[in-house]
Structure formats: structure tokens, C-alpha cells
Scaffold this motif. Structure first.
Motif, PDB file in Angstrom:
ATOM      1  N   TYR A   1      30.785  28.255 -18.277  1.00 48.74           N
ATOM      2  CA  TYR A   1      30.977  27.702 -16.823  1.00 48.74           C
ATOM      3  C   TYR A   1      31.006  25.988 -17.081  1.00 48.74           C
ATOM      4  CZ  TYR A   1      30.544  26.023 -11.880  1.00 48.74           C
ATOM      5  OH  TYR A   1      30.586  25.625 -10.969  1.00 48.74           O
TER       6      TYR A   1
ATOM      7  N   VAL B   1      31.001  35.278 -17.386  1.00 47.73           N
ATOM      8  CA  VAL B   1      30.703  33.886 -17.055  1.00 47.73           C
ATOM      9  C   VAL B   1      29.411  33.505 -17.643  1.00 47.73           C
ATOM     10  CG1 VAL B   1      30.925  31.791 -15.532  1.00 47.73           C
ATOM     11  CG2 VAL B   1      32.605  33.888 -15.603  1.00 47.73           C
TER      12      VAL B   1
ATOM     13  N   VAL C   1      26.295  30.764 -17.480  1.00 45.06           N
ATOM     14  CA  VAL C   1      26.058  29.526 -16.655  1.00 45.06           C
ATOM     15  C   VAL C   1      24.863  29.238 -17.111  1.00 45.06           C
ATOM     16  CG1 VAL C   1      27.347  30.381 -14.737  1.00 45.06           C
ATOM     17  CG2 VAL C   1      24.793  30.946 -14.913  1.00 45.06           C
TER      18      VAL C   1
END
Length: 140
Positions: free
Chosen positions: A85, A104, A106
Motif C-alpha cells: 500500500y 494488500v 499496509v
């Protein structure tokens, strides 16, 4: 031989117990498996993945919990694409045709995606320095 990497002790405990792994210098081992608990986050994951693979260059599995705004609890997926991300870089572990999902990664768990974690991209980037893509597996 297989290397296993988890972020949290709660993720590692069932594996440690099932395979009767013993701790030696923060690496849990038996004759077939080496396991390290990295701690949360991409940097800790990358550092500890590097530490393990510097000692043991075996196929490596990153297994752990991921958040989701789409999938049911207790459902697991192989990962065929990781998007970081923060950097917007994409990573492509070996492709599994069935039961695979995009992940994803993060820095802070404030955004939810179909599948999200805090370690995947750090793990993959470090592992790829030591291994071929077909030796790197993520299961979330």
C-alpha cells in the motif's frame, strides 16, 4: 526441509505444538521445519525472514492472519499477488489456480481490503533475495 514464518506467537503456537518444535536462539526447529516469529510489520518481517534464510535456504511459507472486508473468518487463501500500500509495488508469488487471492500489505491496520496484512510485502521482498519464486508461499 521447510521454513515457516509467522508474525505472531498465536499464529505459531499450533505449528510449534503439532510438529513438536524446540526453540534454539529464537528459531523453533525439528528435523524438518525451521520456524521464526517475526513480530508485526513489514520491516520486522523482512529482517527476521532474512535472518532465517541466511541460515537455512529452504522453501519458505509465510502463514498468518489477515483482515478482510469480504471473506468469512476462518477461510484461508494462497496469495498470488501482493500490493504494498505504501510503495505501490507489486509482488507475484508462485501462482495457485485455486483458492488464491490478492493481498494488500499496509503499515497501519486502518484500511480494509478484500485481504490485508502488515507483513506480506516485507516477507516476500526479503525471501526473493534468497529463493526462487516457486519456493516462496504465502497463506493467509
Amino acid at each position: 526441509m521447510l521454513n515457516v514464518i509467522t508474525a505472531l506467537k498465536i499464529e505459531a503456537e499450533p505449528i510449534i505444538k503439532h510438529f513438536n518444535l524446540k526453540s534454539e536462539n529464537e528459531i523453533y526447529q525439528n528435523n524438518y521445519i525451521n520456524l521464526i516469529i517475526t513480530g508485526s510489520g513489514k520491516i520486522k518481517s523482512a529482517i527476521n525472514t532474512t535472518l532465517l534464510l541466511n541460515k537455512f535456504k529452504y522453501p519458505t511459507l509465510n502463514i498468518g492472519i489477515a483482515g478482510s472486508n469480504k471473506h468469512d473468518i476462518n477461510k484461508g487463501f494462497y496469495i498470488h499477488k501482493i500490493t504494498d500500500y505504501d510503495t505501490k509495488l507489486n509482488y507475484y508469488p508462485d501462482f495457485f489456480k485455486e483458492n488464491s487471492e490478492e493481498l494488500v500489505s499496509v503499515s497501519k491496520p486502518e484500511k480494509y481490503y478484500p485481504l490485508v496484512d502488515m507483513e506480506g510485502s516485507g516477507f516476500f521482498e526479503a525471501a526473493y533475495k534468497f529463493l526462487n519464486v516457486e519456493e516462496i508461499i504465502l497463506y493467509k
